[in-house]
Design an enzyme around this catalytic site. Structure first.
Site, PDB file in Angstrom:
ATOM      1  N   ASP A 180       7.570  -5.173   4.091  1.00 26.00           N
ATOM      2  CA  ASP A 180       8.958  -4.778   4.285  1.00 26.00           C
ATOM      3  C   ASP A 180       9.457  -5.146   5.679  1.00 26.00           C
ATOM      4  O   ASP A 180      10.618  -5.526   5.869  1.00 26.00           O
ATOM      5  CB  ASP A 180       9.117  -3.269   4.081  1.00 26.00           C
ATOM      6  CG  ASP A 180       9.070  -2.882   2.608  1.00 26.00           C
ATOM      7  OD1 ASP A 180       8.213  -3.419   1.900  1.00 26.00           O
ATOM      8  OD2 ASP A 180       9.873  -2.036   2.184  1.00 26.00           O
ATOM      9  N   CYS A 187       0.247  -1.341   1.915  1.00 21.21           N
ATOM     10  CA  CYS A 187       1.640  -1.196   2.331  1.00 21.21           C
ATOM     11  C   CYS A 187       2.553  -0.837   1.173  1.00 21.21           C
ATOM     12  O   CYS A 187       2.223  -0.962   0.013  1.00 21.21           O
ATOM     13  CB  CYS A 187       2.112  -2.461   3.033  1.00 21.21           C
ATOM     14  SG  CYS A 187       1.300  -2.698   4.631  1.00 21.21           S
ATOM     15  N   ASP A 188       3.720  -0.456   1.573  1.00 22.78           N
ATOM     16  CA  ASP A 188       4.813   0.134   0.830  1.00 22.78           C
ATOM     17  C   ASP A 188       4.721   0.121  -0.692  1.00 22.78           C
ATOM     18  O   ASP A 188       4.420   1.127  -1.307  1.00 22.78           O
ATOM     19  CB  ASP A 188       6.113  -0.530   1.275  1.00 22.78           C
ATOM     20  CG  ASP A 188       6.407  -0.195   2.730  1.00 22.78           C
ATOM     21  OD1 ASP A 188       5.452  -0.107   3.510  1.00 22.78           O
ATOM     22  OD2 ASP A 188       7.568  -0.016   3.086  1.00 22.78           O
ATOM     23  N   LYS A 189       5.006  -1.003  -1.354  1.00 26.44           N
ATOM     24  CA  LYS A 189       5.170  -0.988  -2.805  1.00 26.44           C
ATOM     25  C   LYS A 189       3.847  -1.127  -3.538  1.00 26.44           C
ATOM     26  O   LYS A 189       3.783  -0.890  -4.751  1.00 26.44           O
ATOM     27  CB  LYS A 189       6.131  -2.102  -3.242  1.00 26.44           C
ATOM     28  CG  LYS A 189       7.439  -2.136  -2.460  1.00 26.44           C
ATOM     29  CD  LYS A 189       8.130  -0.779  -2.384  1.00 26.44           C
ATOM     30  CE  LYS A 189       9.265  -0.763  -1.398  1.00 26.44           C
ATOM     31  NZ  LYS A 189       8.867  -0.806   0.013  1.00 26.44           N
ATOM     32  N   CYS A 236       1.615   0.157   9.327  1.00 23.95           N
ATOM     33  CA  CYS A 236       2.250   0.526  10.595  1.00 23.95           C
ATOM     34  C   CYS A 236       1.984   1.985  10.942  1.00 23.95           C
ATOM     35  O   CYS A 236       1.962   2.848  10.072  1.00 23.95           O
ATOM     36  CB  CYS A 236       3.750   0.252  10.539  1.00 23.95           C
ATOM     37  SG  CYS A 236       4.148  -1.503  10.425  1.00 23.95           S
ATOM     38  N   GLU A 294      16.431  -2.198   2.414  1.00 29.17           N
ATOM     39  CA  GLU A 294      16.295  -1.200   3.474  1.00 29.17           C
ATOM     40  C   GLU A 294      17.298  -1.482   4.585  1.00 29.17           C
ATOM     41  O   GLU A 294      17.499  -2.631   4.974  1.00 29.17           O
ATOM     42  CB  GLU A 294      14.873  -1.212   4.048  1.00 29.17           C
ATOM     43  CG  GLU A 294      13.846  -0.654   3.092  1.00 29.17           C
ATOM     44  CD  GLU A 294      12.468  -0.546   3.708  1.00 29.17           C
ATOM     45  OE1 GLU A 294      11.605   0.065   3.069  1.00 29.17           O
ATOM     46  OE2 GLU A 294      12.253  -1.069   4.811  1.00 29.17           O
ATOM     47  N   SER A 308      13.947   2.224   5.625  1.00 32.10           N
ATOM     48  CA  SER A 308      12.544   2.158   6.008  1.00 32.10           C
ATOM     49  C   SER A 308      12.100   3.545   6.432  1.00 32.10           C
ATOM     50  O   SER A 308      12.894   4.353   6.932  1.00 32.10           O
ATOM     51  CB  SER A 308      12.367   1.181   7.175  1.00 32.10           C
ATOM     52  OG  SER A 308      11.111   1.361   7.793  1.00 32.10           O
TER      53      SER A 308
END
Length: 564
Positions: free
Chosen positions: A81, A122-124, A194, A445, A471
């Protein structure tokens, strides 16, 4: 132990499939006798959260072997992202969640696998992997790559959130380009997700609370040997789940989701959790309306202020005891359902003892929280009859109740440029329409405009409202997920420059201060604009995606579709 793989590879009728397994070095004495465990590896060489996952996957495969299983690794995609921020590439991360789930389903069902180790970061990738596991109801364990080290800049802690805010600081003249580059080279010092409580770490933490990951999954740093040890245990757990026939639907109950939402509120996780938890629940035929998040938030104290909500980072949360310590603290008031089963084969009640908080500066005690209510709030009103979401824990006290003058944009880039060029002034509300799941498409985002607001020193005087999302690194009065989105019509679609909008976070309300007669005329004149994309995957996505209020899903639960 009944093995699905036995139906695919054993017997006279399946000699052809068996021959292809032999081609990859499998042994005759294993086939049909040991569980075939898929190790889903989201490794790639561009995303820092995934760059190191070869080692995590190798450790997980060792664990599968140690427990008497047969590991077979296969890949799926992962989009960063952060790298896609502020350009058209941001159309793709949320839709990639569906591709991840679909690709895992495709490989698993096609090859008759008995269980899965989901190596994500990470994210997704985290929700996408759990959506697939829930959809197929196949024994599965989540193991993440872990948070990256916390960065430092001139003696102060720093991270990705601080980096993106430098854009506004450079444009406002409070930072030089040389200083920005120095921070850029030190804020993300190594591989891993992150280091703040952004979306990736929020979801990896909630995987623990859901029971789909072992204790430590969300907080053990990426560079610790303990992370590799946890990956081995995850591989072992996947085999044991197959042997005990413990499946996601045994773990992912309504009470498990309530536990996860409660932990989400206690740690002030990313607003994206209000998209991903409902999407996972959808695969099970469960509904998680936004009102459920708000009800739990009102009854759950906020115990942690991890970046971007404060100066602590994920390694601090790890040293304070991690997510199980947070749950241990919540359990003191009976806020955790201890009966929920986990991938460890034990209930939360059996696992929680011994996970006391070790640093009450990082995880506040239950009787001295940061606030008596949780980190997220859901607002309703004529602008958002289906709801909109704000990370209340990251909002200045001055902006908890305010009225702003709408400055309306249809593209995130236009809004960001207006902020950076000084066209947005105190008292304005930046309104960004047509950035929702269909309108974006992909519900981009809005970290660039929100970071520009903070970087320009407007964080306590300017707010932002959008049908897009944020985000986990976003802070300030940023209100997103407006539903229904502008592309579907409704009041949000007809906001105009100069309109006055009132936000009342404590009382969960948001309203456009325009009379009904004027609104009726605007709605009658509104016409849906054309899609921003003309070809490719995103066109198909636009035609099937649901509202943000229901998780922005593209498939509905179908009972019995994957019974085996």
């Amino acid at each position: 132990m009944t093995l699905q793989s036995d139906k695919i590879f054993s017997g006279v009728e399946h000699a052809d499939a068996r021959s292809l397994l032999y081609a990859t070095g499998h042994l005759p004495e294993n086939i049909g006798k040991k569980p075939l465990i898929g190790v889903v590896n989201t490794f790639n060489e561009i995303v820092p959260g995934h760059f190191h996952l070869r080692g995590i996957a190798d450790a997980a495969k060792q664990g599968v072997l140690m427990a008497g299983g047969i590991p077979v690794e296969f890949p799926t995609i992962a989009i960063c992202d952060g790298i896609t921020m502020a350009h058209k590439g941001m159309m793709y991360p949320l839709p990639s969640r569906e591709l991840i789930a679909d690709s895992i389903e495709s490989m698993t069902m096609a090859h008759g696998l008995d269980g899965l180790v989901l190596v994500v970061s990470c994210d997704k990738t985290v929700p996408g992997a759990m959506m697939a596991a829930a959809r197929m109801n196949i024994p599965s364990v989540v193991i993440s790559g872990g948070p990256m080290p916390t960065g430092h800049y001139r003696g102060q802690v720093s991270d990705y959130s601080a980096c993106i805010e430098t854009v506004g600081r450079v444009h406002s003249g409070t930072m030089t380009e040389a200083e920005q580059e120095e921070l850029t080279q030190h804020c993300c010092p190594g591989c891993g997700s992150c280091s703040g409580m952004f979306t990736a770490n929020s979801m990896n933490c909630l995987a623990e609370a859901l029971g789909m990951a072992l204790p430590g999954n969300g907080t053990i740093p990426s560079y610790y040997g303990e992370r590799l040890g946890l990956a081995k245990r995850a591989g072992m757990a996947a085999v044991n789940l197959v042997k005990e026939n413990i499946r996601p639907r045994d773990i992912l109950t309504e009470k498990a989701f309530e536990n996860a939402i409660r932990v989400d509120m206690a740690i002030a996780g990313s607003t994206n959790t209000t998209l991903h938890l409902p999407a996972i629940a959808n695969e099970l035929g469960l509904k998680l309306p936004l009102k459920k998040f708000d009800e739990i938030s009102r009854a759950t104290p906020n115990l942690c202020h991890i970046s971007p909500n404060g100066q602590h980072h994920m390694d601090d949360l790890y040293r304070a005891g991690g997510i199980y310590a947070v749950m241990h603290e919540l359990d003191k008031r009976g806020l955790i359902d201890r009966s929920c089963l986990t991938v460890a084969g034990k209930t939360l009640g059996e696992l929680l003892p011994g996970h006391e908080v070790t640093d009450y500066q990082v995880i506040h005690p239950i009787d001295r929280p940061y606030s008596p209510q949780g980190g997220l709030a859901v607002l309703f009103g004529n602008l958002a009859p289906m709801g909109c979401v704000v990370k209340a824990a990251a909002v200045s006290e001055k902006m908890m109740k305010h009225t702003g003058t709408a400055r309306v944009f249809s593209y995130m880039e236009d809004a960001t440029q207006a902020i950076l060029s000084g066209k947005i002034v105190p008292g304005d509300m930046v309104v960004i329409k047509y950035e929702g799941p269909k309108g974006g498409p992909g519900m981009r985002e809005m970290l660039s405009p929100t970071a520009a607001i903070v970087g320009a020193g407007l964080g306590e005087t300017v707010s932002l409202l959008t049908d897009g999302r944020f985000s986990g690194a976003t802070r300030g009065a940023a209100i997103g997920h407006v539903s229904p989105e502008a592309m579907e019509g409704g009041v949000f679609a007809v906001i105009e420059d100069g309109d006055r909008i009132t936000v009342d976070i404590p009382n969960r309300s948001i309203s456009l201060n325009v009379d009904e007669e004027t609104l009726s005329k605007r709605l009658a004149a509104w016409k849906q604009p054309p899609l921003k994309v003309k070809a490719g995957y995103l066109v198909k996505y636009c035609k099937t995606v649901s509202s943000a209020a229901t998780g922005a899903v593209t498939t509905e639960y179908a009972e019995g579709a994957f019974d085996r």
